[in-house]
Design a protein around this motif. Structure first.
Motif, PDB file in Angstrom:
ATOM      1  N   VAL A 114     -37.265  13.357   6.691  1.00 64.12           N
ATOM      2  CA  VAL A 114     -36.485  14.252   5.823  1.00 64.12           C
ATOM      3  C   VAL A 114     -37.157  15.620   5.740  1.00 64.12           C
ATOM      4  O   VAL A 114     -36.493  16.663   5.769  1.00 64.12           O
ATOM      5  N   THR A 115     -38.475  15.620   5.654  1.00 64.76           N
ATOM      6  CA  THR A 115     -39.209  16.889   5.600  1.00 64.76           C
ATOM      7  C   THR A 115     -38.968  17.709   6.860  1.00 64.76           C
ATOM      8  O   THR A 115     -38.678  18.914   6.802  1.00 64.76           O
ATOM      9  N   LEU A 116     -39.070  17.066   8.024  1.00 64.55           N
ATOM     10  CA  LEU A 116     -38.868  17.782   9.283  1.00 64.55           C
ATOM     11  C   LEU A 116     -37.443  18.301   9.412  1.00 64.55           C
ATOM     12  O   LEU A 116     -37.218  19.462   9.780  1.00 64.55           O
ATOM     13  N   VAL A 117     -36.472  17.453   9.089  1.00 65.15           N
ATOM     14  CA  VAL A 117     -35.066  17.859   9.188  1.00 65.15           C
ATOM     15  C   VAL A 117     -34.783  19.050   8.279  1.00 65.15           C
ATOM     16  O   VAL A 117     -34.118  20.017   8.679  1.00 65.15           O
ATOM     17  N   GLN A 118     -35.300  19.009   7.053  1.00 62.63           N
ATOM     18  CA  GLN A 118     -35.052  20.116   6.128  1.00 62.63           C
ATOM     19  C   GLN A 118     -35.746  21.392   6.583  1.00 62.63           C
ATOM     20  O   GLN A 118     -35.181  22.486   6.464  1.00 62.63           O
ATOM     21  N   MET A 119     -36.950  21.279   7.124  1.00 61.91           N
ATOM     22  CA  MET A 119     -37.633  22.476   7.613  1.00 61.91           C
ATOM     23  C   MET A 119     -36.838  23.138   8.733  1.00 61.91           C
ATOM     24  O   MET A 119     -36.747  24.370   8.811  1.00 61.91           O
ATOM     25  N   LEU A 120     -36.252  22.339   9.601  1.00 65.98           N
ATOM     26  CA  LEU A 120     -35.437  22.878  10.696  1.00 65.98           C
ATOM     27  C   LEU A 120     -34.121  23.442  10.172  1.00 65.98           C
ATOM     28  O   LEU A 120     -33.675  24.515  10.586  1.00 65.98           O
ATOM     29  N   LEU A 121     -33.515  22.723   9.242  1.00 69.40           N
ATOM     30  CA  LEU A 121     -32.212  23.107   8.726  1.00 69.40           C
ATOM     31  C   LEU A 121     -32.252  24.429   7.969  1.00 69.40           C
ATOM     32  O   LEU A 121     -31.319  25.244   8.052  1.00 69.40           O
ATOM     33  N   TYR A 122     -33.342  24.672   7.254  1.00 65.63           N
ATOM     34  CA  TYR A 122     -33.428  25.857   6.401  1.00 65.63           C
ATOM     35  C   TYR A 122     -34.051  27.069   7.096  1.00 65.63           C
ATOM     36  O   TYR A 122     -34.235  28.111   6.461  1.00 65.63           O
ATOM     37  N   LEU A 123     -34.349  26.961   8.373  1.00 67.32           N
ATOM     38  CA  LEU A 123     -34.999  28.073   9.078  1.00 67.32           C
ATOM     39  C   LEU A 123     -34.255  29.410   8.928  1.00 67.32           C
ATOM     40  O   LEU A 123     -34.897  30.454   8.737  1.00 67.32           O
ATOM     41  N   PRO A 124     -32.918  29.435   9.009  1.00 71.91           N
ATOM     42  CA  PRO A 124     -32.229  30.732   8.848  1.00 71.91           C
ATOM     43  C   PRO A 124     -32.509  31.420   7.517  1.00 71.91           C
ATOM     44  O   PRO A 124     -32.480  32.654   7.436  1.00 71.91           O
ATOM     45  N   VAL A 125     -32.807  30.634   6.476  1.00 76.16           N
ATOM     46  CA  VAL A 125     -33.065  31.213   5.162  1.00 76.16           C
ATOM     47  C   VAL A 125     -34.347  32.042   5.167  1.00 76.16           C
ATOM     48  O   VAL A 125     -34.518  32.964   4.369  1.00 76.16           O
ATOM     49  N   LEU A 126     -35.258  31.738   6.096  1.00 73.85           N
ATOM     50  CA  LEU A 126     -36.504  32.486   6.169  1.00 73.85           C
ATOM     51  C   LEU A 126     -36.274  33.950   6.530  1.00 73.85           C
ATOM     52  O   LEU A 126     -37.162  34.794   6.336  1.00 73.85           O
ATOM     53  N   LEU A 127     -35.097  34.254   7.065  1.00 79.00           N
ATOM     54  CA  LEU A 127     -34.771  35.633   7.428  1.00 79.00           C
ATOM     55  C   LEU A 127     -34.218  36.423   6.242  1.00 79.00           C
ATOM     56  O   LEU A 127     -34.069  37.643   6.324  1.00 79.00           O
ATOM     57  N   LEU A 128     -33.928  35.730   5.153  1.00 80.57           N
ATOM     58  CA  LEU A 128     -33.346  36.367   3.970  1.00 80.57           C
ATOM     59  C   LEU A 128     -34.441  36.752   2.972  1.00 80.57           C
ATOM     60  O   LEU A 128     -35.581  36.281   3.078  1.00 80.57           O
ATOM     61  N   PRO A 129     -34.141  37.605   2.000  1.00 80.10           N
ATOM     62  CA  PRO A 129     -35.129  37.915   0.962  1.00 80.10           C
ATOM     63  C   PRO A 129     -35.610  36.650   0.254  1.00 80.10           C
ATOM     64  O   PRO A 129     -34.849  35.709   0.057  1.00 80.10           O
ATOM     65  N   ARG A 130     -36.857  36.640  -0.126  1.00 80.66           N
ATOM     66  CA  ARG A 130     -37.475  35.457  -0.727  1.00 80.66           C
ATOM     67  C   ARG A 130     -36.711  34.954  -1.948  1.00 80.66           C
ATOM     68  O   ARG A 130     -36.587  33.750  -2.173  1.00 80.66           O
ATOM     69  N   LYS A 131     -36.204  35.876  -2.764  1.00 78.22           N
ATOM     70  CA  LYS A 131     -35.554  35.484  -4.018  1.00 78.22           C
ATOM     71  C   LYS A 131     -34.338  34.599  -3.791  1.00 78.22           C
ATOM     72  O   LYS A 131     -33.903  33.896  -4.706  1.00 78.22           O
TER      73      LYS A 131
END
Length: 255
Positions: A16-33
């Protein structure tokens, strides 16, 4: 059954940790908030896995003791559980962690994105100065600095070995310290594959306000965390099916 449930849980934990890390990668391009929901969703999903796969629930006491200003959360360190299970308590947490974790693929990207506090253990004086400056910025931004004052996990019921660094932080940052006790080591012991069913009890103690001397803070924090954690271990003995880990823990009479 315990071995099977623990095995399934451990597999799902990392999957689950690995899947979520991959799934949320696009969010890393957005502002932290816009991404603070990520650590909370990750933590809550693993808490659900613990409950429904491993049979390990959680009870939180003392939420009203969490300040609205920036503060240091000083947490008992008995298990892998608290590195995950306590995250939902904090809106914008900042862990103090070793610098090498930033270098891990995926995981390190998230620690850098969410502005955690890395420390270079190889250069002590420089590391402390850098950590203090980073911590000061977090407190000014009303974030929560999460620290395990013992530095490493200690078996439930064992003699405490707290580092003095948190007292220096408290004195320099002039912010509250919130002691947090729990009995997670009774159910998910340090360095153990097995996760025993039961209920982890977390106790958030009243904040220690700024103004004490460093040694006073250090002594008061240890006394409060250890007294509460030992009491919670004894409370676990009264469960209908006590964890077998308790058989190896002497009955406590206090801190």
């Amino acid at each position: 059954m315990l071995v099977l449930r623990s095995t399934v849980f451990q597999i799902l934990f990392y999957s689950v940790t690995l899947v979520q890390m991959l799934l949320y990668l696009p969010v890393l391009l957005l502002p932290r908030k816009w991404g603070w929901w990520i650590p909370h969703v990750w933590s809550k999903s693993l808490i659900l896995l613990m409950k429904y796969v491993a049979g390990l629930s959680v009870e939180i006491r003392g939420r009203e003791n969490l300040p609205s200003v920036g503060y240091i959360a000083a947490m008992k360190h008995q298990s892998a559980w608290e590195t995950v299970g306590l995250i939902p308590l904090f809106p914008r947490p900042a862990f103090i962690l070793k610098r090498e974790l930033n270098w891990l693929p995926f995981f390190g990207w998230y620690t850098m994105k969410f502005d955690q506090i890395p420390i270079n253990r190889g250069k002590r004086s420089e590391a402390l100065a850098a950590m203090m400056e980073a911590a000061r910025e977090k407190i000014a931004d009303k974030r929560q600095i999460l620290i395990f004052p013992e530095g490493t996990r200690r078996p439930a019921g064992s003699e405490p070995k707290y580092k003095f660094g948190i007292a220096h932080l408290y004195k320099n940052l002039e912010c509250p310290v919130v002691p947090i006790a729990h009995n997670a080591g009774v159910y998910w012991p340090r360095a153990s594959f097995m996760v025993h069913p039961g209920t982890v009890i977390v106790e958030i103690l009243p904040p220690i306000q700024p103004g004490l001397e460093a040694q006073e803070l250090y002594d008061k924090m240890i006394d409060e965390i250890e007294t509460s954690s030992n009491r919670l271990i004894e409370e676990a003995r009264s469960a209908s099916k006590p964890s077998p880990v308790l058989k190896g823990i002497p009955v406590s009479t206090g801190a």
